[in-house]
Write a protein that holds these residues in place. Structure first.
Motif, short mmCIF file in Angstrom:
data_model
loop_
_atom_site.label_atom_id
_atom_site.label_comp_id
_atom_site.label_asym_id
_atom_site.label_seq_id
_atom_site.Cartn_x
_atom_site.Cartn_y
_atom_site.Cartn_z
N UNK A 147 0.76 -1.19 0.19
CA UNK A 147 -0.13 -0.13 -0.01
C UNK A 147 0.88 1.28 0.05
N UNK A 148 0.43 2.23 -0.88
CA UNK A 148 1.41 3.32 -1.01
C UNK A 148 0.53 4.64 -1.60
N UNK A 149 1.16 5.58 -2.11
CA UNK A 149 0.59 6.55 -2.93
C UNK A 149 0.31 5.99 -4.09
N UNK A 150 -0.45 6.36 -4.97
CA UNK A 150 -0.74 5.97 -6.28
C UNK A 150 0.59 6.26 -7.09
N UNK A 151 1.19 7.17 -7.10
CA UNK A 151 2.37 7.81 -7.95
C UNK A 151 3.54 6.70 -7.32
N UNK A 152 3.81 6.41 -6.21
CA UNK A 152 4.82 5.58 -5.96
C UNK A 152 4.68 4.06 -6.30
N UNK A 153 3.21 3.68 -6.33
CA UNK A 153 2.77 2.12 -6.69
C UNK A 153 3.13 2.26 -8.10
N UNK A 154 2.80 3.28 -9.24
CA UNK A 154 2.89 3.19 -10.36
C UNK A 154 4.45 2.91 -10.87
N UNK A 155 5.19 3.44 -10.15
CA UNK A 155 6.77 3.29 -10.20
C UNK A 155 7.61 2.28 -9.51
N UNK A 156 6.80 1.34 -8.77
CA UNK A 156 7.31 0.27 -8.15
C UNK A 156 7.31 -0.70 -9.14
N UNK A 157 8.64 -1.41 -9.26
CA UNK A 157 8.94 -2.43 -10.11
C UNK A 157 8.06 -3.70 -9.99
N UNK A 158 7.76 -4.06 -8.93
CA UNK A 158 6.86 -5.44 -8.76
C UNK A 158 5.57 -5.10 -9.32
N UNK A 159 5.06 -3.91 -9.04
CA UNK A 159 3.59 -3.46 -9.71
C UNK A 159 3.79 -3.32 -10.98
N UNK A 160 4.62 -2.75 -11.50
CA UNK A 160 4.93 -2.63 -13.02
C UNK A 160 4.80 -3.94 -13.51
N UNK A 161 5.80 -4.95 -13.04
CA UNK A 161 5.81 -6.21 -13.85
C UNK A 161 4.47 -6.96 -13.79
N UNK A 162 3.84 -6.93 -12.62
CA UNK A 162 2.78 -7.87 -12.23
C UNK A 162 1.32 -7.17 -13.04
N UNK A 163 1.19 -5.88 -12.76
CA UNK A 163 0.15 -5.41 -13.00
C UNK A 163 -0.20 -4.35 -13.91
N UNK A 164 1.07 -3.71 -14.52
CA UNK A 164 1.07 -2.60 -15.55
C UNK A 164 1.62 -3.13 -17.13
N UNK A 165 1.85 -4.40 -17.03
CA UNK A 165 2.47 -4.92 -18.25
C UNK A 165 3.71 -4.43 -18.72
N UNK A 166 4.64 -3.91 -17.85
CA UNK A 166 5.89 -3.12 -18.20
C UNK A 166 7.21 -4.06 -17.88
#
Ligand code: ATP
Length: 235
Positions: A216-235
């Motif tokens: 859990x974090x600010x949306x901005x931080x989650x958007x640049x989180x490497x794990x979130x990018x890989x798992x949910x942002x398709x980056x």
């Protein structure tokens, strides 16, 4: 405004939520993202009292609400737009909107809110006498959000508003969710699989995996989180 403290929710023997803790402050847009089956809808249904948690606490505006019936919870000002929209297909757009006001007696306020939602979604004004079932998917989503707004909620719960909609319509709906939050100060809890768009809109976010909150974090931080990018942002 809303606090979930260590809630555990079950379907029979299946534990869908495992010690979920979430806090939402007044005026925020908070998003809950996660894969299919992670437990996002169950979180909303726990808040609404439809699938009450077996253990844990839910507080709304400083009072405990777990164990209350869903209709009592609605009277407190928590309105949900369910997944799949569930508008009344044989009723007109205006009749659907009227259904959202069943707890209200303030005719003047209702009239004002009707003008407000028809102004937010001009396409609904154009189709005001058309049966709900004849609207497109995007228009039905707009109608479902508008119907919830007609109840003048303090907390609006949105379950996957982008589901099955074209990118342009999603963009339009998300812009209007932001506008609703900014103009009326309505607190919004948005459940989404479309993590990218949801995090761009929200102030803060929670990530759910297999019934647990893993980040859990600010949306901005989650958007640049490497794990979130890989798992949910398709980056
Ligand atoms: P989706 O995006 O598909 O709605 P979700 O993150 O909202 O996914 P939930 O619908 O909350 O996930 O489901 C969480 C878990 O609970 C899943 O394992 C699901 O199979 C299970 N589940 C959901 N509803 C029921 C039910 N009525 N009976 C039994 N198990 C259920």
């Amino acid at each position: 405004m809303l606090k979930l403290k260590n809630i555990n929710t079950f379907y029979g023997n299946i534990q869908a939520l495992k010690g979920v803790t979430i806090e939402i402050a007044q005026g925020e847009i908070v998003t809950l993202i996660g894969a299919n089956g992670a437990g996002k809808s169950t979180t909303l249904m726990s808040i609404c009292g439809v699938v009450p948690p077996r253990t844990g606490e839910i507080w709304f505006k400083g009072s405990p609400i777990q164990g209350m019936s869903p209709d009592k919870i609605v009277t407190l000002g928590i309105n949900q737009v369910p997944e799949g929209r569930r508008i009344f297909p044989n009723m007109s757009v205006l009749e659907n909107l009227e259904m959202g006001t069943f707890l209200r007696r303030d005719k003047e306020g209702i009239k004002k809110d009707l003008e407000y939602v028809l102004d937010l979604f001009p396409i609904l004004a154009q189709r005001r006498n058309q049966a709900g079932g004849t609207l497109s998917g995007g228009e039905q989503q707009m109608l479902a959000i508008s119907r919830a707004l007609m109840g003048r909620p303090r907390l609006l719960l949105l379950d996957e508003p982008s589901l099955g909609l074209a990118p342009l319509i999603i963009k339009q709906i998300f812009e209007i969710i932001k506008k609703i939050n900014e103009e009326s100060g309505t607190t919004i809890f948005l459940v989404e699989q479309n993590a990218n768009q949801a995090l761009k809109l929200a102030h803060r976010g929670y990530v759910m995996e297999n019934g647990r909150i893993t980040l859990s974090d600010t949306a901005e931080t989650l958007l640049s989180n490497e794990d979130v990018k890989k798992a949910y942002l398709g980056i």
